[in-house]
Design a protein around this motif. Structure first.
Motif, PDB file in Angstrom:
ATOM      1  N   UNK A   1      -0.933  -2.387  -6.696  1.00  0.00           N
ATOM      2  CA  UNK A   1      -0.400  -1.150  -7.265  1.00  0.00           C
ATOM      3  C   UNK A   1      -1.456  -0.048  -7.317  1.00  0.00           C
ATOM      4  N   UNK A   2      -2.660  -0.388  -7.717  1.00  0.00           N
ATOM      5  CA  UNK A   2      -3.724   0.616  -7.827  1.00  0.00           C
ATOM      6  C   UNK A   2      -4.064   1.202  -6.459  1.00  0.00           C
ATOM      7  N   UNK A   3      -4.110   0.364  -5.430  1.00  0.00           N
ATOM      8  CA  UNK A   3      -4.434   0.846  -4.086  1.00  0.00           C
ATOM      9  C   UNK A   3      -3.343   1.786  -3.568  1.00  0.00           C
ATOM     10  N   UNK A   4      -2.081   1.392  -3.712  1.00  0.00           N
ATOM     11  CA  UNK A   4      -0.968   2.220  -3.244  1.00  0.00           C
ATOM     12  C   UNK A   4      -0.927   3.530  -4.031  1.00  0.00           C
ATOM     13  N   UNK A   5      -1.171   3.465  -5.331  1.00  0.00           N
ATOM     14  CA  UNK A   5      -1.186   4.675  -6.161  1.00  0.00           C
ATOM     15  C   UNK A   5      -2.294   5.627  -5.709  1.00  0.00           C
ATOM     16  N   UNK A   6      -3.451   5.096  -5.374  1.00  0.00           N
ATOM     17  CA  UNK A   6      -4.563   5.945  -4.906  1.00  0.00           C
ATOM     18  C   UNK A   6      -4.204   6.647  -3.598  1.00  0.00           C
ATOM     19  N   UNK A   7      -3.549   5.950  -2.679  1.00  0.00           N
ATOM     20  CA  UNK A   7      -3.106   6.583  -1.435  1.00  0.00           C
ATOM     21  C   UNK A   7      -2.109   7.698  -1.748  1.00  0.00           C
ATOM     22  N   UNK A   8      -1.159   7.396  -2.629  1.00  0.00           N
ATOM     23  CA  UNK A   8      -0.135   8.361  -3.009  1.00  0.00           C
ATOM     24  C   UNK A   8      -0.764   9.641  -3.556  1.00  0.00           C
ATOM     25  N   UNK A   9      -1.688   9.478  -4.482  1.00  0.00           N
ATOM     26  CA  UNK A   9      -2.303  10.644  -5.125  1.00  0.00           C
ATOM     27  C   UNK A   9      -2.978  11.556  -4.102  1.00  0.00           C
ATOM     28  N   UNK A  10      -3.616  10.974  -3.105  1.00  0.00           N
ATOM     29  CA  UNK A  10      -4.282  11.786  -2.075  1.00  0.00           C
ATOM     30  C   UNK A  10      -3.262  12.435  -1.142  1.00  0.00           C
ATOM     31  N   UNK A  11      -2.264  11.672  -0.716  1.00  0.00           N
ATOM     32  CA  UNK A  11      -1.247  12.230   0.173  1.00  0.00           C
ATOM     33  C   UNK A  11      -0.439  13.328  -0.514  1.00  0.00           C
ATOM     34  N   UNK A  12      -0.285  13.227  -1.823  1.00  0.00           N
ATOM     35  CA  UNK A  12       0.556  14.159  -2.566  1.00  0.00           C
ATOM     36  C   UNK A  12      -0.053  15.554  -2.700  1.00  0.00           C
TER      37      UNK A  12
END
Length: 140
Positions: A90-101
């Protein structure tokens, strides 16, 4: 024998910026060959555009991109493809999301869904639609 697939994205003059951005999100190595490098620039204004580019990361992330030359038709299209990033952490996917967003249009905010512990969809600043989720067990 094994086969791999890699998402190949087409742009009009934004491929290098997009690849740099995806590298900043997922890490990895960037490789770029311009039309000028390959001796294939039919228009001098396009010499520094990307004829072939790739980001490849140790975590398995891969994406390729190029700039469609002006002499060829190009239409970014609407919903022509989604790039799916699925992880177990979850933390890894959330980190990707935050950057892509950053600079993106969020279609579905990242959060729990009926089919995954975490799911979200956004259209990034380059017009690419990303679907990110955390793998869930299927007990069908």
């Amino acid at each position: 024998m094994s086969v791999t697939t890699t998402t190949h994205l087409n742009f009009r003059g934004e491929a290098r910026a997009a690849l740099d951005f995806y590298r900043s999100v997922f890490g990895g190595d960037l490789a770029v060959v311009t039309y000028q490098d390959a001796g294939g620039a039919s228009d001098p204004d396009e010499g520094n555009q990307v004829m072939w580019g790739q980001v490849a990361a140790e975590n398995g992330f891969r994406v390729m991109a190029y700039d469609v030359p002006a002499r060829l038709p190009y239409d970014q299209g609407e919903n022509s493809l989604f790039v799916s990033v699925r992880g177990e952490d979850t933390a890894e996917v959330t980190a990707y999301w935050e950057k892509l967003a950053e600079g993106a249009n969020v279609v579905q905010p990242l959060g729990p869904s009926a089919w995954a512990p975490l799911y979200g969809m956004l259209k990034d600043r380059y017009g690419v639609v990303w679907v990110l989720d955390v793998v869930s067990g299927y007990d069908g």
